[in-house]
Write an enzyme that holds these catalytic residues in place. Structure first.
Site, PDB file in Angstrom:
ATOM      1  N   HIS A 271       1.058  -1.654  -0.108  1.00  0.00           N
ATOM      2  CA  HIS A 271      -0.015   0.087   0.056  1.00  0.00           C
ATOM      3  C   HIS A 271       0.761   1.142   0.094  1.00  0.00           C
ATOM      4  CE1 HIS A 271      -3.314   2.180   1.439  1.00  0.00           C
ATOM      5  NE2 HIS A 271      -3.877   1.816  -0.153  1.00  0.00           N
ATOM      6  N   HIS A 499      -8.352  10.902  -0.380  1.00  0.00           N
ATOM      7  CA  HIS A 499      -8.302   9.495  -0.045  1.00  0.00           C
ATOM      8  C   HIS A 499      -6.461   9.924   1.019  1.00  0.00           C
ATOM      9  CE1 HIS A 499      -5.393   6.469  -1.974  1.00  0.00           C
ATOM     10  NE2 HIS A 499      -6.805   5.669  -1.128  1.00  0.00           N
TER      11      HIS A 499
END
Length: 614
Positions: A271, A499
């Site tokens: 990630h 985000h």
């Protein structure tokens, strides 16, 4: 087994064992209690006898990438359900492939559900191939990125991108992304990926892109034409079919090579989002929150830290040369070494040859593994705890300084707040210097509500990047009392869904910061790590990376909050540009957190559409 509810037929797990909540859930039947958490002014509870209108689903976009939520956003955008005021239900869910195999449970965080999804889908009966009469998506040279489909985007104006070196806040080097559709003043001092990769910042020789989601063709197009044949190494976590699709995307781009990150613990993901840029003039590091797909650089709120241009060290410099007071060089090399990847060796050597001494931030990473002894403090939230202990100072009244966490997804926290959030995680977030006093300040968590998503620039598809599932939410209703709305009028981004992920400690009057942390890590144990074996072992599933700002590294006692971060002047540079409004706005009794895998059809979004997971 399945259970009918106001939101359709759902498979519900009976497992609430927080020690097992990152694994595949156990099968079983549990009544979906408190279903009102999913019901808002925009959701669609209906009696089973109500007539239902079927929304036809076309084959999924072949270039849709990311989590199940993002792929659902692709489908909803490419084949939207239009709002019909008099319709009892504007759409219904497709029939599950088999009992218990429909909306399978995911206790993982953000995009961290790929491994689980692959394992789950291996047990799902194969669907019949789509009819040859189905509408086919025309494949052009520019592939549409997830999650919005081909016709969603509007082109940016000519003056959107920088034509000269922009006026940036070089004090903190923390920037927001440009957002299409905002007033120009709110994009002043912000950056687009095309700006970052432009010749304005250096003559590029080669680069590395660490990320989770990639649209290769779109990514290549963001490089200036003169740099598009320069070597690019992509560091990813895809396996098996996903890896094959990624490699297939790169056909026709011989300058692109791949490095697969090792993911040895189930349900972990790669990630981390970072760029390493090697120039003729030196070297630069970008730590950011955006995936390499157009949707993430379009109408979302994202953040990035851009390093100074690091010059090359003189020949014959010692191994310890070019280190910063924050030991950024050492920590970056250690993070890269954790990949155990031959493809990164030449980049490790390049970093050793450059002077990183002008860095003022601390690097905080997560890498998969189980750590004991002093290694427990190398990664995850215990790494952050160690840095806060060493580089901040306790002060009177600190117990009244709230902790703020802001994120775009949520993992399983356990049966109550003491299991992780208000236990080990809060202890980290409240650490100030060497003080042994355990303070219990307010904790305010920012996560968009259904109304925030519905009224956003993207409309409901913005929720594809906010994958909080009903299965996770219904097991931790206690968490929702911590929630606050996404409001960012000060940066013009109230309607650009976040985000970005940020965590901070702020004064009671919200004018000062004790520290600020921007990261790829959402609110999950997979990302931050969780203590095991009576607190003698730290287990982390995923790769994550962020940068920590502490006042002492800037020769300050606290950071003043910049209330007008886009008024670019020398006087405003001392204030820290918090990306959202302070103080945060708590959820009202009518507000509900956005949950991606239930329908919202009672009110249209900004594009006149409804949200029907299918």
């Amino acid at each position: 087994m399945t259970k009918d509810s106001h939101h359709g037929k759902w498979t519900i797990s009976s497992s609430d064992d927080d020690d097992d909540n990152e694994r595949l859930p156990l099968s079983g039947t549990t009544t979906l209690k408190h279903h009102q958490l999913a019901t808002s002014a925009n959701s669609s509870p209906q009696p089973s006898s109500s007539p239902k209108l079927e929304v036809k689903a076309e084959p999924a976009n072949p270039y849709a990438v990311g989590s199940e939520a993002r792929q659902t956003a692709t489908l909803n955008q490419s084949n939207p359900g239009k709002y019909e005021k008099n319709s009892p239900l504007s759409g219904k869910r497709k029939k599950e492939a088999g009992d218990g195999s429909g909306w399978a449970l995911s206790d993982s965080d953000d995009e961290d559900n790929v491994a689980e999804k692959q394992k789950r889908l291996s047990n799902v009966p194969k669907k019949e191939p789509p009819s040859s009469k189905a509408k086919k998506i025309k494949v052009e040279s520019e592939r549409p990125p997830s999650p919005h489909g081909r016709v969603y985007y509007i082109d940016e104006p000519e003056d959107f991108f920088e034509s000269s070196v922009p006026c940036l806040n070089d004090m903190y080097r923390f920037y927001l992304n440009k957002v299409t559709g905002l007033d120009r003043k709110y994009n002043t001092g912000a950056l687009h990926i095309r700006d970052i990769l432009s010749p304005l910042f250096g003559t590029l020789k080669a680069s590395v892109q660490f990320n989770y989601c990639f649209d290769i063709a779109w990514m290549v197009k963001q490089y200036p034409e003169e740099f598009r044949d320069r070597p690019v190494l992509i560091v990813h976590g895809d396996k098996r079919e996903a890896k094959a699709r990624l490699v297939q995307q790169a056909q026709g781009f011989p300058h692109i090579q791949f490095c697969q990150a090792k993911l040895d613990i189930a349900f972990g993901t790669h990630h981390t989002k970072m760029m390493l840029l090697w120039y003729e003039e030196g070297f630069r590091v970008i730590v950011l929150t955006s995936n390499l797909i157009r949707a993430d650089w379009y109408q979302k709120t994202q953040g990035m830290w851009m390093s100074p241009l690091f010059p090359r060290l003189p020949e014959g410099s010692s191994a310890s040369s070019g280190e910063s007071p924050t030991y950024f060089k050492r920590d970056l090399l250690e993070y890269l070494a954790s990949y155990r990847a031959p493809e990164l060796e030449e980049w490790i050597q390049r970093i050793k040859e450059h002077d990183l001494s002008e860095t003022s931030v601390y690097l905080v990473g997560s890498t998969p593994g189980r750590y004991v002894g002093s290694d427990m403090e190398r990664w995850g939230h215990l790494r952050l705890r160690k840095l806060l202990s060493e580089h901040t100072e306790a002060f009177p009244g600190e117990e009244r300084w709230p902790v703020i966490g802001q994120f775009s997804s949520i993992g399983s926290m356990g049966l109550d707040k003491t299991k992780w959030l208000a236990g080990e995680f809060q202890r980290t977030m409240t650490t100030m210097g060497k003080s042994t006093v355990r303070s219990d300040p307010p904790m305010q968590l920012l996560y968009p509500s259904v109304e925030d998503v519905r009224t956003s620039l993207e409309g409901y598809p913005a929720g594809g990047s906010l994958p909080y599932s009903i299965q996770t939410a219904q097991k931790q209703l206690w968490l929702h009392s911590f929630f606050h709305r996404w409001k960012a009028d000060s940066t013009g981004r109230s309607h650009a869904m976040p985000h970005i992920k940020t965590y901070m400690r702020v004064s009671p009057n919200f004018t000062e910061l004790a520290w600020f942390f921007m990261t790829s890590a959402n609110l999950s144990k997979a990302a931050w790590g969780a203590l095991e074996k009576n607190n003698t072992q730290m287990m982390i599933r995923s790769y994550e990376l962020g940068v920590l700002f502490v006042p002492s590294a800037f020769k300050m006692k606290t950071f003043p909050v910049n209330k007008s971060p886009f008024l670019v002047s020398s006087s405003s540079f001392s204030g820290f540009p918090v990306p959202f409004d302070l103080p945060p706005t708590a959820y009202s009794p009518k507000d509900q957190p956005w949950i991606w895998n239930i329908p919202y059809s009672q009110a249209p979004d900004t594009h006149g559409n409804i949200w029907v997971p299918s």
